[in-house]
Design a protein around this motif. Structure first.
Motif, PDB file in Angstrom:
ATOM      1  N   VAL A 217       3.341 -38.567 -81.029  1.00 21.37           N
ATOM      2  CA  VAL A 217       2.572 -37.313 -80.611  1.00 21.37           C
ATOM      3  C   VAL A 217       1.829 -37.515 -79.185  1.00 21.37           C
ATOM      4  O   VAL A 217       2.055 -36.777 -78.279  1.00 21.37           O
ATOM      5  CB  VAL A 217       1.497 -36.962 -81.843  1.00 21.37           C
ATOM      6  N   PRO A 218       0.933 -38.625 -79.182  1.00 26.62           N
ATOM      7  CA  PRO A 218       0.433 -38.977 -77.762  1.00 26.62           C
ATOM      8  C   PRO A 218       1.520 -39.216 -76.673  1.00 26.62           C
ATOM      9  O   PRO A 218       1.159 -38.848 -75.546  1.00 26.62           O
ATOM     10  CB  PRO A 218      -0.467 -40.072 -78.041  1.00 26.62           C
ATOM     11  N   ASP A 219       2.748 -39.842 -76.949  1.00 21.75           N
ATOM     12  CA  ASP A 219       3.826 -39.941 -76.181  1.00 21.75           C
ATOM     13  C   ASP A 219       4.003 -38.771 -75.706  1.00 21.75           C
ATOM     14  O   ASP A 219       4.432 -38.400 -74.394  1.00 21.75           O
ATOM     15  CB  ASP A 219       5.038 -40.738 -76.708  1.00 21.75           C
ATOM     16  N   LEU A 220       4.429 -37.481 -76.668  1.00 23.57           N
ATOM     17  CA  LEU A 220       4.807 -36.240 -75.872  1.00 23.57           C
ATOM     18  C   LEU A 220       3.877 -35.577 -75.257  1.00 23.57           C
ATOM     19  O   LEU A 220       4.202 -35.040 -74.133  1.00 23.57           O
ATOM     20  CB  LEU A 220       5.224 -35.437 -77.324  1.00 23.57           C
ATOM     21  N   LEU A 221       2.617 -35.843 -75.758  1.00 24.22           N
ATOM     22  CA  LEU A 221       1.457 -35.132 -74.853  1.00 24.22           C
ATOM     23  C   LEU A 221       1.313 -35.823 -73.474  1.00 24.22           C
ATOM     24  O   LEU A 221       1.099 -35.055 -72.391  1.00 24.22           O
ATOM     25  CB  LEU A 221       0.210 -35.287 -75.808  1.00 24.22           C
ATOM     26  N   LEU A 222       1.661 -37.000 -73.348  1.00 19.77           N
ATOM     27  CA  LEU A 222       1.573 -37.563 -71.913  1.00 19.77           C
ATOM     28  C   LEU A 222       2.867 -37.152 -71.222  1.00 19.77           C
ATOM     29  O   LEU A 222       2.591 -36.744 -69.977  1.00 19.77           O
ATOM     30  CB  LEU A 222       1.969 -39.251 -72.137  1.00 19.77           C
ATOM     31  N   ILE A 223       3.836 -37.108 -71.641  1.00 23.77           N
ATOM     32  CA  ILE A 223       5.017 -36.352 -70.758  1.00 23.77           C
ATOM     33  C   ILE A 223       4.655 -34.987 -70.570  1.00 23.77           C
ATOM     34  O   ILE A 223       5.064 -34.554 -69.392  1.00 23.77           O
ATOM     35  CB  ILE A 223       6.350 -36.157 -71.837  1.00 23.77           C
ATOM     36  N   ALA A 224       3.899 -34.189 -71.530  1.00 20.21           N
ATOM     37  CA  ALA A 224       3.719 -32.754 -71.114  1.00 20.21           C
ATOM     38  C   ALA A 224       2.711 -32.593 -70.153  1.00 20.21           C
ATOM     39  O   ALA A 224       2.915 -31.898 -69.083  1.00 20.21           O
ATOM     40  CB  ALA A 224       3.214 -32.004 -72.476  1.00 20.21           C
ATOM     41  N   HIS A 225       1.611 -33.312 -70.073  1.00 23.65           N
ATOM     42  CA  HIS A 225       0.743 -33.603 -68.907  1.00 23.65           C
ATOM     43  C   HIS A 225       1.338 -33.930 -67.754  1.00 23.65           C
ATOM     44  O   HIS A 225       1.131 -33.349 -66.534  1.00 23.65           O
ATOM     45  CB  HIS A 225      -0.349 -34.523 -69.273  1.00 23.65           C
ATOM     46  N   LEU A 226       2.234 -34.900 -67.730  1.00 24.82           N
ATOM     47  CA  LEU A 226       2.568 -35.382 -66.252  1.00 24.82           C
ATOM     48  C   LEU A 226       3.750 -34.402 -65.886  1.00 24.82           C
ATOM     49  O   LEU A 226       3.932 -33.965 -64.648  1.00 24.82           O
ATOM     50  CB  LEU A 226       3.720 -36.561 -66.471  1.00 24.82           C
ATOM     51  N   LEU A 227       4.423 -33.438 -66.363  1.00 22.27           N
ATOM     52  CA  LEU A 227       5.114 -32.462 -66.211  1.00 22.27           C
ATOM     53  C   LEU A 227       4.260 -31.254 -65.740  1.00 22.27           C
ATOM     54  O   LEU A 227       4.614 -30.580 -64.608  1.00 22.27           O
ATOM     55  CB  LEU A 227       6.124 -31.875 -67.332  1.00 22.27           C
ATOM     56  N   GLY A 228       3.450 -31.164 -66.459  1.00 27.47           N
ATOM     57  CA  GLY A 228       2.459 -29.705 -66.155  1.00 27.47           C
ATOM     58  C   GLY A 228       1.654 -29.778 -64.779  1.00 27.47           C
ATOM     59  O   GLY A 228       1.449 -29.258 -64.147  1.00 27.47           O
ATOM     60  N   ALA A 229       1.343 -31.109 -64.538  1.00 25.55           N
ATOM     61  CA  ALA A 229       0.448 -31.699 -63.322  1.00 25.55           C
ATOM     62  C   ALA A 229       1.275 -31.875 -62.270  1.00 25.55           C
ATOM     63  O   ALA A 229       0.795 -32.213 -60.969  1.00 25.55           O
ATOM     64  CB  ALA A 229      -0.294 -32.820 -63.717  1.00 25.55           C
ATOM     65  N   GLY A 230       2.812 -31.927 -62.479  1.00 25.54           N
ATOM     66  CA  GLY A 230       3.381 -32.014 -61.216  1.00 25.54           C
ATOM     67  C   GLY A 230       3.761 -33.434 -60.861  1.00 25.54           C
ATOM     68  O   GLY A 230       4.074 -33.844 -59.389  1.00 25.54           O
ATOM     69  N   ARG A 231       3.375 -34.465 -61.666  1.00 24.71           N
ATOM     70  CA  ARG A 231       3.487 -35.868 -61.279  1.00 24.71           C
ATOM     71  C   ARG A 231       5.053 -36.133 -61.610  1.00 24.71           C
ATOM     72  O   ARG A 231       5.349 -37.263 -60.884  1.00 24.71           O
ATOM     73  CB  ARG A 231       2.816 -36.671 -62.157  1.00 24.71           C
ATOM     74  N   ILE A 232       5.869 -35.481 -62.259  1.00 21.68           N
ATOM     75  CA  ILE A 232       7.354 -35.830 -62.556  1.00 21.68           C
ATOM     76  C   ILE A 232       7.776 -34.502 -62.545  1.00 21.68           C
ATOM     77  O   ILE A 232       7.414 -33.350 -62.877  1.00 21.68           O
ATOM     78  CB  ILE A 232       7.543 -36.777 -63.889  1.00 21.68           C
ATOM     79  N   GLY A 233       9.021 -34.333 -62.255  1.00 24.91           N
ATOM     80  CA  GLY A 233      10.149 -33.403 -62.430  1.00 24.91           C
ATOM     81  C   GLY A 233      10.965 -33.319 -63.500  1.00 24.91           C
ATOM     82  O   GLY A 233      11.258 -32.051 -64.025  1.00 24.91           O
TER      83      GLY A 233
END
Length: 399
Positions: A217-233
């Motif tokens: 769950v927190p792994d997925l939340l980390l990915i979601a944040h990085l995508l939403g914040a524009g840190r990864i594409g």
């Protein structure tokens, strides 16, 4: 490749050692728990009893000749290990093969009505559905108005410490939730990690997942944040191709975790819907490569996986087993250079791990001395210490 001389490969043949306790105590406990969790038939009970007897006092048995993955296991060294004591085979190899034989015993690979039935699913679902998971998801609301770097750091540490939810670890550790308060990290390269994921990033992040449930769950939340914040594409989530090490994440576990997040209210649900849409349009993909279940270190990555990791801006390797595979499951002195032993990885790589086995590298000498003075060697395996280690120059020539 590393200039560091190779340390001895870890075996489980020393009574009193952590690897020996895993083979002699944890694996029999897992067999008994799996046997009791399902209404298996007489044939499965006989196969589980045979595996239990083999683990305690026997030798490694071959796979059936009609096993679909027999050629793959032979390529991974099966013929060299069959007939040897479990305790004399490299520990990484014997642990991995145990889970393959356990799946064989319960009929996971079929054909038959038990084909594809995860023997660990009840344990993983119970953890995912626990009230603590809901509390952790609700806690995201308090982060909603915090500055982005602060939210990113919180989610990174959530992903790191979520590894304490490892169910296999808890089987032999008693009440895993009664751990001491989270101590300081024994190594912290998080600033280097964030430098590889800038606020205006557009590259691909690979995340090699470890456990399902309250870690995934927190792994997925980390990915979601990085995508939403524009840190990864884009993100690629690597999971196991079949149930493994009790709680390791499979594609089915990703689906269960994502549904749990989407159903949550508030900020968690928003992250869940972002992930759901990102998977639908290909921004997030799930990969279940056969090598993810191999009894081998990442130094032996096949060419297709090397080609996937090489162009990523960062590969995050989660958890204890993946750390062992990343640095090599060897008796490294703790002060051995992490950069040296990961120099063969095809791109920048970060390890996020709570410590639950003996293998460790990259510690400062004074840190190791302080840990030993305070705890003896228990700090290596108790799950009360953690690390963030980064090799930002992975895959570059001339190291």
């Amino acid at each position: 490749m590393p200039d560091t001389p190779a340390a001895p490969v870890l075996l489980a043949n020393q009574p009193g050692s952590f690897p020996h306790s895993v083979l002699a105590e944890r694996h029999p406990a897992i067999i008994r728990q799996v046997r009791d969790a399902f209404p298996y038939g007489p044939g499965q009970h006989r196969a589980l009893d045979g595996l239990l007897e083999s683990c305690v006092a026997g030798v490694l048995q071959p796979l059936p000749e009609d096993a679909g993955d027999l050629p793959r296991w032979r390529a991974w060294g099966l013929d060299d290990q069959v007939g040897r004591s479990w305790f004399d085979v490299p520990w990484l190899w014997s642990e991995s093969y145990f889970y393959r034989l356990l799946l064989e015993a319960v009929g996971y690979f079929g054909p038959g009505p038990w084909q594809g039935v995860d023997p660990f699913r009840p344990f993983k679902r119970a953890e995912l559905d626990a009230p603590e998971t809901g509390e952790e998801l609700a806690a995201l609301d308090a982060l909603r108005d915090r500055p982005e770097p602060e939210r990113a750091r919180a989610l990174l540490h959530g992903s790191l410490w979520g590894n304490r939810a490892d169910l296999g670890f808890r089987l032999s550790a008693g009440d895993g939730e009664a751990a001491a308060p989270v101590p300081a990290l024994v190594a912290d390269d998080s600033e280097t990690l964030w430098s590889l994921l800038p606020s205006a990033g557009a590259g691909t992040l690979c995340l090699v997942a470890d456990n399902a449930g309250r870690e995934l769950v927190p792994d997925l939340l980390l990915i979601a944040h990085l995508l939403g914040a524009g840190r990864i594409g884009r993100a690629v989530l690597h999971v196991k191709p079949y149930p493994y090490y009790v709680s390791d994440a499979t594609t089915a576990d990703v689906v269960d975790a994502l549904r749990r997040i989407v159903a949550a209210p508030g900020a968690a649900g928003e992250y869940g819907r972002l992930l759901w849409a990102a998977m639908a349009d290909g921004q997030v993909t799930v990969r279940a490569h056969p090598f993810s279940g191999a009894p081998l270190p990442f130094a032996e990555l096949p060419d297709d996986l090397r080609a996937e990791f090489a162009p990523a801006v960062l590969t995050i390797v989660k958890g204890d087993l993946n750390y062992r595979r990343l640095v090599g499951d060897r008796q490294w002195p703790p002060t051995t250079s992490f950069h040296e032993v990961t120099a063969g990885f095809p791109g920048p790589v970060a390890a996020l791990r709570t410590l639950k086995s003996d293998v460790i590298t990259g510690l400062a000498a004074d840190t190791e001395a302080a840990l030993v003075a305070a705890e003896g060697q228990r700090w290596r395996t108790a799950g009360t210490h953690a690390l963030i280690q980064v090799n930002a120059s992975g895959g570059l020539p001339g190291r």
